[in-house]
Design a protein around this motif. Structure first.
Motif, PDB file in Angstrom:
ATOM      1  N   THR A 130      48.915  41.778  49.695  1.00 40.80           N
ATOM      2  CA  THR A 130      47.785  41.081  49.080  1.00 40.80           C
ATOM      3  C   THR A 130      47.616  39.715  49.732  1.00 40.80           C
ATOM      4  O   THR A 130      48.579  38.949  49.847  1.00 40.80           O
ATOM      5  CB  THR A 130      47.996  40.917  47.566  1.00 40.80           C
ATOM      6  N   LEU A 132      44.397  36.453  50.922  1.00 35.38           N
ATOM      7  CA  LEU A 132      43.066  35.888  50.745  1.00 35.38           C
ATOM      8  C   LEU A 132      42.290  35.902  52.060  1.00 35.38           C
ATOM      9  O   LEU A 132      42.858  35.681  53.140  1.00 35.38           O
ATOM     10  CB  LEU A 132      43.167  34.442  50.244  1.00 35.38           C
ATOM     11  N   ALA A 189      40.401  38.246  47.407  1.00 33.65           N
ATOM     12  CA  ALA A 189      41.797  38.687  47.438  1.00 33.65           C
ATOM     13  C   ALA A 189      41.787  40.194  47.641  1.00 33.65           C
ATOM     14  O   ALA A 189      41.218  40.930  46.833  1.00 33.65           O
ATOM     15  CB  ALA A 189      42.512  38.331  46.148  1.00 33.65           C
ATOM     16  N   ILE A 213      47.836  32.336  45.877  1.00 34.32           N
ATOM     17  CA  ILE A 213      47.967  33.497  45.003  1.00 34.32           C
ATOM     18  C   ILE A 213      49.431  33.906  44.981  1.00 34.32           C
ATOM     19  O   ILE A 213      50.198  33.578  45.894  1.00 34.32           O
ATOM     20  CB  ILE A 213      47.071  34.674  45.448  1.00 34.32           C
ATOM     21  N   ARG A 296      46.161  34.300  38.815  1.00 34.85           N
ATOM     22  CA  ARG A 296      46.444  34.204  40.257  1.00 34.85           C
ATOM     23  C   ARG A 296      47.664  35.056  40.636  1.00 34.85           C
ATOM     24  O   ARG A 296      48.011  35.129  41.815  1.00 34.85           O
ATOM     25  CB  ARG A 296      46.690  32.755  40.668  1.00 34.85           C
TER      26      ARG A 296
END
Length: 679
Positions: A130, A132, A189, A213, A296
């Motif tokens: 994961t 951004l 994201a 995050i 987040r």
């Protein structure tokens, strides 16, 4: 009639009390750690307890629905004004009517459990699933019929070479307002599956948003739940915490929980519900402590044993309680957080669960393998993750074997007469002078030994409350070194040992460590029953290791790695005196800390690591201790301290073990009897 039996968890303390006895009174008489500051008037709420109902085969009781008195006016008023969690009672108001199992939740304990599963330093090549991405999206146009999601896909393809995304409905609902708020510039994201490479939209923020995050790496154990909150860009651990697994009230060990599910309809659902609630609580507390928005937290990685794996997923673990111990699935899993009711996190967040190795060797063992990499070791390494259910790995570059061994909760202070979980005031280190037979000890929360100046003042706040797992290990080993315990595990009497600290307790003897009864405190002893509980636990652990060594065709290993929070606090010398681990030079025994938690962090931060461990698990050979005929033979021989047949030359070169015998006839060696020669 026999008075009702009351069993408190997680302490395991039990006793019989007359009908009508308040739960708080019973707790105080048994020395259970249950708080109360209002004098039992139902005002402070500190004494909240959680009764459990149904059949508990482990404890040999069936708890009826009316085992406690009904809600009284005091509880009803408190619930109406301040609120009680579902199923909770006030211990000062609820009275015992019949046999009952009562859980004391962490917030009701004076001395909170110290969940010692801190993150260990580890260099990790960052490759998170994961991340951004900032994009500039083409604005909506009357002449272009494509939707906002499709134009976002085009921007990602053109600007980041990311082809194709999917979006859950919860994110799709916020897509248009966010794009317009940011003038069609946004930060998204995305989570990328390490197997098929597909991207999933987790969240979207207007404009350029470089706020970090986060991800959670969770070691879901049968006794404790430990979590590390990690920055998904840097891998930095910004917070670590842990709580007791609330399923303990349904059974301290895994098979007890399987049995509870078998005996009580809907029992599996109960256990799934409470553990998910606990995970949500832990996540919320970590986010609050780190002062971040829990939304987040966009990804979570779980490692757990097979029973915890099934109960987390909401799968009845009944098949794991009987041969052939079949898993519903052994493969890794990628899910939505909402599938597991993890509503404290980002609602569209993802969950990755490492693969299990076999029916009794779970994702936690896979995580240890990911952390310690036995398959890359040139020497033969034995890796032991010590807990209520021990996972053991043995291997090198040629081959890796794995098994689990049912050690039970004794190593964590349960089923021990003065035992308790690790908390301030618990004895964690002990030494016994082999000449005077006098003990000295240290407790959690204080760096001083009991015979040092200032100890009494330093421990005045916590008191000396009991003995935890590492303490009982050292106590038994020290009794053996001091000649107060013979190789068969028998404690000698005062005449045989030359010390009044060895006291008669019925037909057996016990050793007095600390007596604070004059000041209203506890009397802490090691009883013959305690010795037996530790013998059973360590024998299961050693027998599992020996089975792997048999399969590998060796009688010795090159090094031993102790993993797990408990393993990190065990003295290597005392573990070897006890016979928990095979004989190796003490400098070849090391601690890996919470290796399962470290493996979870690695998987959280690296897609490549997920691919690697999924391949490694397929190459590990599983040994099933339950069906191996030699397990019982190894178990019986391992009952001796350190062992009945296996030599321990490395140990005996540095430690003298008195050659004493305290048989029931009272004939055996006297204090300071013949000593075994050094190897």
């Amino acid at each position: 009639m026999t008075d009702p039996l009351v069993i408190f968890t997680p302490s395991g303390k039990r006793g019989r009390f007359p009908v009508g006895t308040p739960v708080l009174t019973a707790a105080r008489q048994l020395g259970v750690d249950l708080d109360s500051v209002c004098g039992g008037r139902g005002i402070c709420s500190k004494c909240q307890i959680q009764p459990s109902y149904g059949e508990f085969s482990k404890h040999g009781v069936t708890v009826a629905d009316d085992a406690l008195t009904e809600f009284n006016a005091v509880e009803e008023r408190y619930d109406r004004v301040r609120g009680l969690k579902t199923g909770r009672r006030l211990g000062c108001q609820a009275c015992i009517q019949s046999d009952v199992v009562i859980d004391v939740p962490p917030e009701s304990q004076v001395h909170r459990q110290v969940v010692r599963k801190a993150a260990t330093d580890r260099d990790i090549v960052m490759d998170p699933a994961t991340a951004l991405y900032y994009v500039e999206v083409a604005e909506a146009d009357m002449h272009d019929p494509s939707g906002d999601l499709e134009r976002l896909e085009t921007a990602l393809r053109d600007q980041w070479d990311i082809d194709g995304i999917t979006a859950p409905l919860s994110v799709l609902r916020k897509l248009q307002p966010v794009l317009r708020k940011g003038a069609f510039k946004a930060t998204v994201a995305l989570n990328r599956d390490h197997n098929d490479g597909k991207h999933r939209l987790i969240d979207i923020f207007p404009g350029f948003d470089e706020t970090p995050i986060f991800g959670l790496a969770i070691d879901l154990g049968s006794t404790t739940i430990a979590a590390h909150l990690c920055d998904l860009k840097t891998g930095a651990v910004i917070g670590s915490s842990g709580i007791m697994n609330p399923q303990i009230r349904f059974g301290e060990d895994l098979m007890s929980r399987v049995s509870y599910s078998m005996m009580n309809k809907g029992g599996d659902v109960e256990m799934t519900t409470v553990v998910r609630e606990a995970i949500n609580t832990l996540a919320s507390e970590l986010a609050s402590e780190a002062q971040i928005d829990a939304a987040r937290i966009m990804e979570t990685v779980f490692v757990c044993n097979p029973v915890m794996h099934h109960l987390l997923l909401g799968i009845d673990p009944v098949e794991l309680g009987q041969a052939p111990f079949a898993l519903a699935t052994a493969e890794s899993m990628t899910l939505d957080a909402r599938d597991l009711d993890l509503n404290a996190l980002n609602p569209a967040g993802r969950v990755y669960i490492l693969p299990c190795i076999a029916g009794h060797v779970g994702a936690d063992c896979a995580a240890v393998a990911l952390s310690e990499e036995p398959q890359k070791s040139k020497d033969l390494a034995l890796i032991v993750d010590v807990g209520t259910n021990a996972e053991i790995l043995l291997g090198n570059t040629e081959r890796v074997l794995a098994c689990s061994s049912p050690t039970g909760p004794a190593f964590e202070g349960a089923q021990i007469s003065s035992g308790q979980r690790a908390a301030p005031g618990a004895i964690e280190r002990i030494e016994i002078d082999p000449v005077t037979k006098e003990p000295r000890f240290r407790v959690i929360g204080c760096d001083l030994w009991s015979d040092e100046d200032g100890f009494a003042e330093a421990t005045a706040g916590s008191g000396i409350t009991g003995i935890c797992g590492s303490g009982i290990i050292e106590a038994v080993a020290e009794l053996r070194i001091a000649g107060l315990l013979d190789p068969k595990g028998l404690i000698g009497n005062a005449e045989q040992t030359g010390t009044a600290r060895c006291e008669a307790t019925g037909r057996t003897n016990s050793y007095l460590i600390h007596d604070a009864t004059a000041d209203g405190g506890p009397r802490i002893t090691v009883t013959q029953g305690d010795i037996r509980a530790i013998q059973l636990a360590k024998s299961a652990l050693y027998a599992g290791a020996r089975l792997l060594m048999d399969e590998m065709g060796v009688d010795t290993v090159d090094r031993v790695v102790l993993a797990g929070a408990f393993g990190a606090h065990i003295s290597a010398k005392h573990a070897m005196v006890l016979g928990m681990i095979p004989d190796v030079p003490l400098d070849k025994v090391s601690s890996a800390g919470n290796a399962a938690g470290t493996g979870a962090r690695i998987a959280l931060c690296s897609k490549a690591a997920r691919t690697s461990i999924e391949q490694t698990v397929r190459e590990i050979t599983k040994i099933e201790t339950a069906i191996e005929p030699k397990f019982q033979e190894h178990f019986v021989n391992a009952n001796a301290i350190p062992h009945a047949t296996d030599p321990f030359p490395n140990l005996l070169s540095i430690v003298d073990l008195p050659d004493v015998s305290f048989n029931t006839a009272g004939s055996g060696g006297e204090a300071g009897g013949r000593r075994r020669r050094r190897g």
